[in-house]
Motif scaffolding. Sequence first.
Motif, short mmCIF file in Angstrom:
data_model
loop_
_atom_site.label_atom_id
_atom_site.label_comp_id
_atom_site.label_asym_id
_atom_site.label_seq_id
_atom_site.Cartn_x
_atom_site.Cartn_y
_atom_site.Cartn_z
N LEU A 157 0.83 -1.21 0.00
CA LEU A 157 0.00 0.00 0.00
C LEU A 157 0.86 1.25 0.00
O LEU A 157 0.58 2.21 -0.74
CB LEU A 157 -0.92 0.00 1.22
CG LEU A 157 -1.85 1.20 1.37
CD1 LEU A 157 -2.81 1.27 0.20
CD2 LEU A 157 -2.60 1.11 2.67
N PHE A 158 1.93 1.25 0.77
CA PHE A 158 2.85 2.39 0.82
C PHE A 158 3.45 2.65 -0.56
O PHE A 158 3.45 3.78 -1.04
CB PHE A 158 3.94 2.12 1.85
CG PHE A 158 5.03 3.14 1.86
CD1 PHE A 158 4.81 4.39 2.41
CD2 PHE A 158 6.27 2.87 1.31
CE1 PHE A 158 5.81 5.35 2.43
CE2 PHE A 158 7.28 3.81 1.31
CZ PHE A 158 7.04 5.05 1.88
N LEU A 159 3.96 1.61 -1.20
CA LEU A 159 4.58 1.78 -2.50
C LEU A 159 3.56 2.21 -3.57
O LEU A 159 3.86 3.03 -4.43
CB LEU A 159 5.27 0.49 -2.92
CG LEU A 159 6.48 0.11 -2.08
CD1 LEU A 159 7.02 -1.24 -2.52
CD2 LEU A 159 7.56 1.16 -2.16
N LEU A 160 2.37 1.65 -3.51
CA LEU A 160 1.33 2.03 -4.47
C LEU A 160 0.96 3.50 -4.32
O LEU A 160 0.84 4.22 -5.32
CB LEU A 160 0.10 1.15 -4.27
CG LEU A 160 -1.07 1.40 -5.22
CD1 LEU A 160 -0.67 1.02 -6.64
CD2 LEU A 160 -2.28 0.62 -4.78
N LEU A 161 0.82 3.98 -3.10
CA LEU A 161 0.48 5.37 -2.88
C LEU A 161 1.61 6.31 -3.29
O LEU A 161 1.37 7.41 -3.79
CB LEU A 161 0.09 5.60 -1.43
CG LEU A 161 -1.25 5.02 -1.01
CD1 LEU A 161 -1.48 5.22 0.48
CD2 LEU A 161 -2.38 5.62 -1.81
N VAL A 162 2.85 5.88 -3.10
CA VAL A 162 3.98 6.69 -3.54
C VAL A 162 3.99 6.80 -5.06
O VAL A 162 4.20 7.88 -5.63
CB VAL A 162 5.32 6.11 -3.02
CG1 VAL A 162 6.51 6.74 -3.72
CG2 VAL A 162 5.43 6.32 -1.53
N ILE A 163 3.75 5.69 -5.75
CA ILE A 163 3.70 5.71 -7.22
C ILE A 163 2.58 6.61 -7.71
O ILE A 163 2.76 7.40 -8.64
CB ILE A 163 3.55 4.28 -7.77
CG1 ILE A 163 4.85 3.49 -7.51
CG2 ILE A 163 3.23 4.29 -9.26
CD1 ILE A 163 4.73 2.03 -7.80
N ILE A 164 1.41 6.53 -7.09
CA ILE A 164 0.29 7.38 -7.49
C ILE A 164 0.62 8.85 -7.25
O ILE A 164 0.32 9.71 -8.09
CB ILE A 164 -0.99 6.97 -6.72
CG1 ILE A 164 -1.46 5.60 -7.21
CG2 ILE A 164 -2.10 8.00 -6.90
CD1 ILE A 164 -2.60 5.02 -6.39
N ALA A 165 1.26 9.15 -6.13
CA ALA A 165 1.64 10.54 -5.83
C ALA A 165 2.64 11.06 -6.86
O ALA A 165 2.55 12.22 -7.30
CB ALA A 165 2.23 10.64 -4.43
#
Length: 56
Positions: free
Chosen positions: A3-11
């Motif tokens: 979840l952390f990595l996915l949100l960083v990519i989206i940001a």
Amino acid sequence: MVLFLLLVIIAIVLGLIGAVADGLWYLLLIAIVLFVADLAFFGVRWWRRAGRRPLR
């Protein structure tokens, strides 16, 4: 962690679109807020997990 990595990519993607596209500065602001919230979420999880280690 996923979840952390996915949100960083989206940001990052929103930030790039907001910075490049004319008139979409609000996407850049959303990306910054999302990134800060993601770092805070990761920090809270890391801090809680570090406190649960048993003493030997």
